[in-house]
Design a protein around this motif. Structure first.
Motif, PDB file in Angstrom:
ATOM      1  N   GLY A  33      -3.530  59.804 -11.161  1.00  0.00           N
ATOM      2  CA  GLY A  33      -2.461  60.036 -10.204  1.00  0.00           C
ATOM      3  C   GLY A  33      -1.571  58.822 -10.043  1.00  0.00           C
ATOM      4  N   ALA A  34      -0.301  59.094  -9.731  1.00  0.00           N
ATOM      5  CA  ALA A  34       0.693  58.033  -9.594  1.00  0.00           C
ATOM      6  C   ALA A  34       0.919  57.631  -8.144  1.00  0.00           C
ATOM      7  CB  ALA A  34       2.022  58.485 -10.212  1.00  0.00           C
ATOM      8  N   LEU A  35       0.263  58.315  -7.205  1.00  0.00           N
ATOM      9  CA  LEU A  35       0.462  58.003  -5.795  1.00  0.00           C
ATOM     10  C   LEU A  35      -0.651  57.140  -5.211  1.00  0.00           C
ATOM     11  CD1 LEU A  35       1.702  61.440  -4.369  1.00  0.00           C
ATOM     12  CD2 LEU A  35       3.075  59.430  -4.920  1.00  0.00           C
ATOM     13  N   VAL A  36      -1.621  56.752  -6.017  1.00  0.00           N
ATOM     14  CA  VAL A  36      -2.777  56.054  -5.471  1.00  0.00           C
ATOM     15  C   VAL A  36      -2.406  54.689  -4.889  1.00  0.00           C
ATOM     16  CG1 VAL A  36      -4.488  57.226  -6.878  1.00  0.00           C
ATOM     17  CG2 VAL A  36      -3.317  55.213  -7.797  1.00  0.00           C
ATOM     18  N   TRP A  37      -1.261  54.150  -5.276  1.00  0.00           N
ATOM     19  CA  TRP A  37      -0.855  52.853  -4.734  1.00  0.00           C
ATOM     20  C   TRP A  37      -0.586  52.936  -3.225  1.00  0.00           C
ATOM     21  CZ3 TRP A  37       3.907  52.287  -2.412  1.00  0.00           C
ATOM     22  CH2 TRP A  37       4.836  53.294  -2.640  1.00  0.00           C
ATOM     23  N   LEU A  38      -0.432  54.145  -2.696  1.00  0.00           N
ATOM     24  CA  LEU A  38      -0.210  54.322  -1.260  1.00  0.00           C
ATOM     25  C   LEU A  38      -1.493  54.189  -0.434  1.00  0.00           C
ATOM     26  CD1 LEU A  38       2.210  57.392  -1.357  1.00  0.00           C
ATOM     27  CD2 LEU A  38       2.805  55.056  -0.686  1.00  0.00           C
ATOM     28  N   ALA A  39      -2.656  54.192  -1.098  1.00  0.00           N
ATOM     29  CA  ALA A  39      -3.924  54.180  -0.371  1.00  0.00           C
ATOM     30  C   ALA A  39      -4.059  53.003   0.602  1.00  0.00           C
ATOM     31  CB  ALA A  39      -5.092  54.187  -1.361  1.00  0.00           C
ATOM     32  N   PRO A  40      -3.691  51.767   0.216  1.00  0.00           N
ATOM     33  CA  PRO A  40      -3.813  50.671   1.189  1.00  0.00           C
ATOM     34  C   PRO A  40      -2.967  50.869   2.441  1.00  0.00           C
ATOM     35  CG  PRO A  40      -3.618  49.783  -1.028  1.00  0.00           C
ATOM     36  CD  PRO A  40      -3.330  51.242  -1.122  1.00  0.00           C
ATOM     37  N   VAL A 167      -2.639  64.482  -4.691  1.00  0.00           N
ATOM     38  CA  VAL A 167      -3.192  64.311  -3.347  1.00  0.00           C
ATOM     39  C   VAL A 167      -4.700  64.074  -3.381  1.00  0.00           C
ATOM     40  CG1 VAL A 167      -3.541  65.419  -1.111  1.00  0.00           C
ATOM     41  CG2 VAL A 167      -1.320  65.585  -2.253  1.00  0.00           C
ATOM     42  N   PRO A 168      -5.500  64.850  -4.142  1.00  0.00           N
ATOM     43  CA  PRO A 168      -6.935  64.527  -4.218  1.00  0.00           C
ATOM     44  C   PRO A 168      -7.208  63.132  -4.762  1.00  0.00           C
ATOM     45  CG  PRO A 168      -6.525  66.745  -5.034  1.00  0.00           C
ATOM     46  CD  PRO A 168      -5.185  66.110  -4.849  1.00  0.00           C
ATOM     47  N   ALA A 169      -6.427  62.705  -5.755  1.00  0.00           N
ATOM     48  CA  ALA A 169      -6.617  61.356  -6.296  1.00  0.00           C
ATOM     49  C   ALA A 169      -6.318  60.304  -5.249  1.00  0.00           C
ATOM     50  CB  ALA A 169      -5.732  61.162  -7.528  1.00  0.00           C
ATOM     51  N   LEU A 170      -5.271  60.546  -4.457  1.00  0.00           N
ATOM     52  CA  LEU A 170      -4.934  59.613  -3.388  1.00  0.00           C
ATOM     53  C   LEU A 170      -6.044  59.574  -2.342  1.00  0.00           C
ATOM     54  CD1 LEU A 170      -2.993  57.714  -1.947  1.00  0.00           C
ATOM     55  CD2 LEU A 170      -1.777  59.716  -1.050  1.00  0.00           C
ATOM     56  N   GLY A 171      -6.620  60.727  -2.038  1.00  0.00           N
ATOM     57  CA  GLY A 171      -7.720  60.767  -1.084  1.00  0.00           C
ATOM     58  C   GLY A 171      -8.922  59.967  -1.561  1.00  0.00           C
ATOM     59  N   ARG A 172      -9.236  60.077  -2.860  1.00  0.00           N
ATOM     60  CA  ARG A 172     -10.359  59.299  -3.404  1.00  0.00           C
ATOM     61  C   ARG A 172     -10.045  57.803  -3.388  1.00  0.00           C
ATOM     62  NH1 ARG A 172     -10.363  63.771  -6.958  1.00  0.00           N
ATOM     63  NH2 ARG A 172      -9.093  62.631  -8.469  1.00  0.00           N
ATOM     64  N   GLY A 173      -8.779  57.467  -3.487  1.00  0.00           N
ATOM     65  CA  GLY A 173      -8.401  56.062  -3.484  1.00  0.00           C
ATOM     66  C   GLY A 173      -8.558  55.390  -2.135  1.00  0.00           C
ATOM     67  N   LEU A 174      -8.644  56.172  -1.070  1.00  0.00           N
ATOM     68  CA  LEU A 174      -8.829  55.579   0.255  1.00  0.00           C
ATOM     69  C   LEU A 174     -10.172  54.867   0.372  1.00  0.00           C
ATOM     70  CD1 LEU A 174      -7.519  58.497   2.521  1.00  0.00           C
ATOM     71  CD2 LEU A 174      -6.279  56.450   1.802  1.00  0.00           C
ATOM     72  N   PHE A 175     -11.165  55.339  -0.367  1.00  0.00           N
ATOM     73  CA  PHE A 175     -12.518  54.795  -0.265  1.00  0.00           C
ATOM     74  C   PHE A 175     -12.588  53.328  -0.709  1.00  0.00           C
ATOM     75  CE2 PHE A 175     -17.123  55.030  -1.776  1.00  0.00           C
ATOM     76  CZ  PHE A 175     -17.616  54.836  -0.500  1.00  0.00           C
ATOM     77  N   PRO A 176     -12.138  52.986  -1.947  1.00  0.00           N
ATOM     78  CA  PRO A 176     -12.185  51.572  -2.333  1.00  0.00           C
ATOM     79  C   PRO A 176     -11.231  50.696  -1.526  1.00  0.00           C
ATOM     80  CG  PRO A 176     -11.122  52.879  -4.039  1.00  0.00           C
ATOM     81  CD  PRO A 176     -11.722  53.845  -3.073  1.00  0.00           C
ATOM     82  N   ALA A 177     -10.084  51.239  -1.132  1.00  0.00           N
ATOM     83  CA  ALA A 177      -9.150  50.442  -0.337  1.00  0.00           C
ATOM     84  C   ALA A 177      -9.746  50.087   1.014  1.00  0.00           C
ATOM     85  CB  ALA A 177      -7.835  51.205  -0.156  1.00  0.00           C
ATOM     86  N   ALA A 178     -10.374  51.061   1.668  1.00  0.00           N
ATOM     87  CA  ALA A 178     -11.006  50.798   2.957  1.00  0.00           C
ATOM     88  C   ALA A 178     -12.202  49.868   2.801  1.00  0.00           C
ATOM     89  CB  ALA A 178     -11.437  52.113   3.601  1.00  0.00           C
ATOM     90  N   GLY A 179     -12.954  50.020   1.715  1.00  0.00           N
ATOM     91  CA  GLY A 179     -14.084  49.138   1.478  1.00  0.00           C
ATOM     92  C   GLY A 179     -13.663  47.695   1.300  1.00  0.00           C
ATOM     93  N   ALA A 180     -12.543  47.485   0.592  1.00  0.00           N
ATOM     94  CA  ALA A 180     -12.044  46.122   0.394  1.00  0.00           C
ATOM     95  C   ALA A 180     -11.633  45.494   1.717  1.00  0.00           C
ATOM     96  CB  ALA A 180     -10.866  46.140  -0.580  1.00  0.00           C
ATOM     97  N   LEU A 181     -10.952  46.252   2.558  1.00  0.00           N
ATOM     98  CA  LEU A 181     -10.489  45.700   3.841  1.00  0.00           C
ATOM     99  C   LEU A 181     -11.648  45.500   4.815  1.00  0.00           C
ATOM    100  CD1 LEU A 181      -8.155  44.754   5.562  1.00  0.00           C
ATOM    101  CD2 LEU A 181      -7.678  47.144   6.152  1.00  0.00           C
ATOM    102  N   ALA A 182     -12.677  46.331   4.714  1.00  0.00           N
ATOM    103  CA  ALA A 182     -13.813  46.219   5.636  1.00  0.00           C
ATOM    104  C   ALA A 182     -14.551  44.899   5.497  1.00  0.00           C
ATOM    105  CB  ALA A 182     -14.781  47.383   5.418  1.00  0.00           C
ATOM    106  N   VAL A 183     -14.424  44.251   4.337  1.00  0.00           N
ATOM    107  CA  VAL A 183     -15.036  42.938   4.148  1.00  0.00           C
ATOM    108  C   VAL A 183     -14.511  41.945   5.188  1.00  0.00           C
ATOM    109  CG1 VAL A 183     -15.240  41.001   2.530  1.00  0.00           C
ATOM    110  CG2 VAL A 183     -15.463  43.349   1.700  1.00  0.00           C
ATOM    111  N   GLY A 184     -13.310  42.194   5.697  1.00  0.00           N
ATOM    112  CA  GLY A 184     -12.707  41.289   6.662  1.00  0.00           C
ATOM    113  C   GLY A 184     -13.456  41.175   7.974  1.00  0.00           C
ATOM    114  N   THR A 185     -14.401  42.080   8.223  1.00  0.00           N
ATOM    115  CA  THR A 185     -15.182  42.002   9.457  1.00  0.00           C
ATOM    116  C   THR A 185     -16.014  40.721   9.513  1.00  0.00           C
ATOM    117  OG1 THR A 185     -15.223  44.411   9.610  1.00  0.00           O
ATOM    118  CG2 THR A 185     -16.895  43.252  10.866  1.00  0.00           C
ATOM    119  N   LEU A 186     -16.171  40.030   8.397  1.00  0.00           N
ATOM    120  CA  LEU A 186     -16.844  38.730   8.410  1.00  0.00           C
ATOM    121  C   LEU A 186     -16.212  37.782   9.424  1.00  0.00           C
ATOM    122  CD1 LEU A 186     -17.414  38.012   4.608  1.00  0.00           C
ATOM    123  CD2 LEU A 186     -19.186  38.477   6.305  1.00  0.00           C
TER     124      LEU A 186
END
Length: 344
Positions: A33-40, A167-186
């Protein structure tokens, strides 16, 4: 317990999270998908919810809020060790594939270990001052990458392919994007000082989401979704083609050096967060730093790539779900007026 300004924490966090941001183009492109860059950008509301949760747990940090919960802090300490090992492993793998292919993994890992030890040996205050310098350097390099990368965008690489897959590809992309940002809870384990201007954390979160999205857009636009998904380091592959005629001919070397600053910052942040979890005891730095030393020598990307979804899931649970549950429980148990949120 020494408090730090919210600006210092956010600056260090922004620098540290540029390391996982550089891995997002490959992770997001796995689903096509070409919309996955919107996930962050789409994870921003969830990031605000975690920011609210951290604020409700108090300005003394999660280490103080959970002081009586030894098993929980132990779990987070192990998380800091794992992040340390994975960060150094990824950095060593990248250095091997770019400018230091002939250097032994243990030697590169030792160099990163010593750099992080130097940043942490005098405590958080010295580390936060160094992070501010790193921030300025990375802003310059990132701005240069964006300015040169926009000229290499190929519209056909960003064209919608149709077929109901975007849209499904974009939805799957939310998972790694959220995981990367969640590291910030340190960063939430450090005590911070409330400032007169109030909370500006949402601006830093929005800035990181925007930078990560634009970074993914430029890589996808230059390489296309298929090559981005298959290349081992698509972000740095994109840097290979950038340069200024008659001047800066090879931006890859500059980008590799600059992003190593981000890796070292994340490693030092994990070590200092572990120190806070142990009651600000200096001995607690060493297990986290040594985990990075071992991870750099034994955990190249090819070994951990298959566990990517599990690792993002762990990051989301510990970095987002647990603080949210604790904040909601505190709100319910203390009542609406029994506890006042702290601005962060």
């Amino acid at each position: 317990m020494k408090e730090h300004s919210a600006r210092q924490l956010w600056t260090a966090l922004f620098v540290a999270l540029l390391a996982p941001a550089s891995a997002l183009p490959a992770a997001l492109s796995q689903g096509g998908g070409a919309l996955v860059w919107l996930a962050p950008l789409l994870i921003f509301p969830g990031a605000l919810a975690v920011l609210w949760a951290v604020g409700r747990l108090g300005s003394q940090g999660l280490a103080a809020a959970w002081r009586g919960r030894g098993p929980l802090l132990t779990l987070y300490y192990l998380w800091a060790m794992a992040l340390s090992a994975l960060t150094v492993g990824g950095c060593v793998d990248r250095l091997h594939r770019t400018d230091y292919g002939g250097a032994p993994a243990w030697l590169l890992s030792l160099a990163l270990f010593l750099a992080a030890w130097w940043l942490t040996r005098r405590g958080p205050a010295a580390f936060f001052r160094a992070a501010q310098i790193f921030f300025l350097a990375l802003v310059v390099v990132t701005a240069l990458f964006f300015a040169l990368g926009l000229a290499r965008l190929r519209p056909e690489n960003l064209a919608l392919q149709g077929g109901g897959t975007e849209v499904p590809a974009l939805g799957r992309g939310l998972f790694p994007a959220a995981g990367a940002l969640a590291v910030g809870t340190l960063c939430a384990f450090f005590p911070w000082r409330k400032e007169p201007e109030g909370s500006r954390g949402w601006r830093w979160l929005a800035g990181w989401c925007a930078v990560a999205a634009l970074l993914c857009l430029l890589v996808l636009g230059a390489l296309g979704p298929e090559l981005t998904a298959s290349a081992p380091l698509p972000f740095f592959l994109t840097l290979q083609g950038l340069g200024l005629p008659g001047g800066l001919q090879r931006l890859e070397a500059l980008g590799t050096a600059a992003w190593t600053l981000s890796d070292v910052t994340l490693l030092a942040l994990a070590a200092l967060a572990g120190r806070e979890m142990a009651g600000a005891r200096n001995w607690a730095l060493w297990p986290v730093l040594l985990a990075g030393l071992v991870g750099g020598a034994l955990l190249p990307n090819r070994l951990v790539a298959a566990f990517g979804p599990w690792l993002w899931g762990i990051d989301l649970v510990l970095g987002a779900a647990v603080p949210l549950v604790c904040a909601l429980w505190r709100r319910i148990s203390c009542g609406e007026n029994g506890y006042h949120a702290t601005k962060y």
